[in-house]
Design a protein around this motif. Sequence first.
Motif, PDB file in Angstrom:
ATOM      1  N   SER A 138       0.828  -1.203   0.000  1.00 49.42           N
ATOM      2  CA  SER A 138       0.000   0.000   0.000  1.00 49.42           C
ATOM      3  C   SER A 138       0.864   1.256   0.000  1.00 49.42           C
ATOM      4  N   ALA A 139       2.011   1.205   0.699  1.00 48.26           N
ATOM      5  CA  ALA A 139       2.910   2.362   0.710  1.00 48.26           C
ATOM      6  C   ALA A 139       3.501   2.600  -0.678  1.00 48.26           C
ATOM      7  N   ILE A 140       3.828   1.515  -1.381  1.00 48.80           N
ATOM      8  CA  ILE A 140       4.386   1.630  -2.732  1.00 48.80           C
ATOM      9  C   ILE A 140       3.361   2.189  -3.706  1.00 48.80           C
ATOM     10  N   VAL A 141       2.118   1.713  -3.578  1.00 51.39           N
ATOM     11  CA  VAL A 141       1.071   2.100  -4.523  1.00 51.39           C
ATOM     12  C   VAL A 141       0.473   3.460  -4.181  1.00 51.39           C
ATOM     13  N   SER A 142       0.220   3.701  -2.894  1.00 55.16           N
ATOM     14  CA  SER A 142      -0.521   4.897  -2.512  1.00 55.16           C
ATOM     15  C   SER A 142       0.273   6.176  -2.717  1.00 55.16           C
ATOM     16  N   GLY A 143       1.591   6.102  -2.632  1.00 55.88           N
ATOM     17  CA  GLY A 143       2.398   7.307  -2.851  1.00 55.88           C
ATOM     18  C   GLY A 143       2.222   7.880  -4.248  1.00 55.88           C
ATOM     19  N   PRO A 144       2.565   7.111  -5.296  1.00 57.64           N
ATOM     20  CA  PRO A 144       2.354   7.610  -6.655  1.00 57.64           C
ATOM     21  C   PRO A 144       0.885   7.905  -6.965  1.00 57.64           C
ATOM     22  N   LEU A 145      -0.015   7.072  -6.428  1.00 58.70           N
ATOM     23  CA  LEU A 145      -1.442   7.298  -6.678  1.00 58.70           C
ATOM     24  C   LEU A 145      -1.892   8.628  -6.093  1.00 58.70           C
ATOM     25  N   SER A 146      -1.473   8.905  -4.866  1.00 55.37           N
ATOM     26  CA  SER A 146      -1.842  10.170  -4.226  1.00 55.37           C
ATOM     27  C   SER A 146      -1.280  11.353  -4.989  1.00 55.37           C
ATOM     28  N   GLY A 147      -0.020  11.243  -5.413  1.00 50.47           N
ATOM     29  CA  GLY A 147       0.582  12.328  -6.180  1.00 50.47           C
ATOM     30  C   GLY A 147      -0.141  12.572  -7.490  1.00 50.47           C
ATOM     31  N   LEU A 148      -0.530  11.485  -8.157  1.00 49.19           N
ATOM     32  CA  LEU A 148      -1.254  11.613  -9.423  1.00 49.19           C
ATOM     33  C   LEU A 148      -2.605  12.284  -9.223  1.00 49.19           C
ATOM     34  N   ILE A 149      -3.303  11.888  -8.156  1.00 48.14           N
ATOM     35  CA  ILE A 149      -4.609  12.485  -7.864  1.00 48.14           C
ATOM     36  C   ILE A 149      -4.461  13.968  -7.558  1.00 48.14           C
ATOM     37  N   LEU A 150      -3.491  14.312  -6.731  1.00 46.80           N
ATOM     38  CA  LEU A 150      -3.283  15.716  -6.361  1.00 46.80           C
ATOM     39  C   LEU A 150      -2.937  16.574  -7.563  1.00 46.80           C
ATOM     40  N   GLU A 151      -2.221  15.997  -8.518  1.00 46.96           N
ATOM     41  CA  GLU A 151      -1.788  16.757  -9.688  1.00 46.96           C
ATOM     42  C   GLU A 151      -2.854  16.855 -10.762  1.00 46.96           C
ATOM     43  N   ARG A 152      -3.552  15.736 -11.015  1.00 48.60           N
ATOM     44  CA  ARG A 152      -4.445  15.673 -12.170  1.00 48.60           C
ATOM     45  C   ARG A 152      -5.904  16.021 -11.870  1.00 48.60           C
ATOM     46  N   LEU A 153      -6.345  15.826 -10.645  1.00 47.13           N
ATOM     47  CA  LEU A 153      -7.770  15.991 -10.360  1.00 47.13           C
ATOM     48  C   LEU A 153      -8.102  17.306  -9.666  1.00 47.13           C
ATOM     49  N   THR A 154      -7.116  18.128  -9.419  1.00 49.88           N
ATOM     50  CA  THR A 154      -7.383  19.424  -8.794  1.00 49.88           C
ATOM     51  C   THR A 154      -8.329  20.252  -9.667  1.00 49.88           C
ATOM     52  N   GLY A 155      -9.445  20.658  -9.101  1.00 49.62           N
ATOM     53  CA  GLY A 155     -10.424  21.466  -9.824  1.00 49.62           C
ATOM     54  C   GLY A 155     -11.520  20.672 -10.498  1.00 49.62           C
ATOM     55  N   ALA A 156     -11.378  19.347 -10.585  1.00 47.47           N
ATOM     56  CA  ALA A 156     -12.406  18.539 -11.236  1.00 47.47           C
ATOM     57  C   ALA A 156     -13.686  18.553 -10.408  1.00 47.47           C
ATOM     58  N   PHE A 157     -14.786  18.894 -11.056  1.00 45.95           N
ATOM     59  CA  PHE A 157     -16.096  18.975 -10.406  1.00 45.95           C
ATOM     60  C   PHE A 157     -16.066  19.875  -9.168  1.00 45.95           C
ATOM     61  N   GLY A 158     -15.216  20.872  -9.193  1.00 45.73           N
ATOM     62  CA  GLY A 158     -15.171  21.847  -8.122  1.00 45.73           C
ATOM     63  C   GLY A 158     -14.460  21.395  -6.862  1.00 45.73           C
ATOM     64  N   LEU A 159     -13.785  20.261  -6.905  1.00 51.49           N
ATOM     65  CA  LEU A 159     -13.074  19.756  -5.732  1.00 51.49           C
ATOM     66  C   LEU A 159     -11.576  19.924  -5.896  1.00 51.49           C
ATOM     67  N   ASN A 160     -10.894  20.155  -4.801  1.00 51.28           N
ATOM     68  CA  ASN A 160      -9.442  20.246  -4.818  1.00 51.28           C
ATOM     69  C   ASN A 160      -8.822  18.848  -4.887  1.00 51.28           C
ATOM     70  N   GLY A 161      -7.536  18.814  -5.208  1.00 52.22           N
ATOM     71  CA  GLY A 161      -6.852  17.539  -5.336  1.00 52.22           C
ATOM     72  C   GLY A 161      -6.872  16.723  -4.057  1.00 52.22           C
ATOM     73  N   TRP A 162      -6.678  17.379  -2.902  1.00 51.85           N
ATOM     74  CA  TRP A 162      -6.673  16.635  -1.640  1.00 51.85           C
ATOM     75  C   TRP A 162      -8.037  16.049  -1.329  1.00 51.85           C
ATOM     76  N   GLN A 163      -9.098  16.723  -1.775  1.00 52.24           N
ATOM     77  CA  GLN A 163     -10.437  16.176  -1.562  1.00 52.24           C
ATOM     78  C   GLN A 163     -10.648  14.915  -2.401  1.00 52.24           C
ATOM     79  N   TRP A 164     -10.207  14.954  -3.651  1.00 48.74           N
ATOM     80  CA  TRP A 164     -10.301  13.777  -4.504  1.00 48.74           C
ATOM     81  C   TRP A 164      -9.472  12.624  -3.948  1.00 48.74           C
TER      82      TRP A 164
END
Length: 204
Positions: A138-164
């Motif tokens: 989970s540590a190996i997977v969640s790190g890159p996954l979290s970074g990808l979400i924070l970078e790519r989903l910021t602003g989607a449907f009015g939510l910030n990256g940390w919310q996604w």
Amino acid sequence: MEADAAAVRLLRLCLYQSRDIGFAHLQFRRDVGLSEAAFGLGVGLFYFGNMLLEVPSDLLLQRIGIRRTLLRIMTLWGVVSVGTAFVSTPAEFYIARVLLGVAEAGFFPVVILYFTYWFPAARRARVTSIFMSAICVSAIVSGPLSGLILERLTGAFGLNGWQWMFVVEGAPSIACSSSIARASSRGKRRISMTSVGLKAQMNA
């Protein structure tokens, strides 16, 4: 066998739920208005809630059984994690962290205990080690996954990256809860029937 393997995979998947508050640190602290000290306090409050309800959760297990216990833990775990995406004040953050610890309390003891029902002794150590490896995976997977979400989903449907991040990584716990409960129930029945069969053979 297939039901047991599925249960282990589902449990491992649910470990990926959002415990990555550290990845959201910069965006989250800025949007919620937290100081570094307040953020650290909130992170630590998770363990307060977890410690507070660890033993009561295990005692409740004896009253309501494995299926309802896993259903309760996984559902509440996911709901609180997803709900953290919508906190807007330090007080709400503190409450969410305590509740997340409370929701998760008893999870590992319940799983390890009930591996004794799902698997025979000869296979139990191997299965337990596979399950525990989910912490590293989970540590190996969640790190890159979290970074990808924070970078790519910021602003989607009015939510910030940390919310996604909280929503995406908390949803598997809710989605998997009923499947895990059903698998645990089948596993327990299978072991019970096997035990009855062995006793019958010994007494024959």
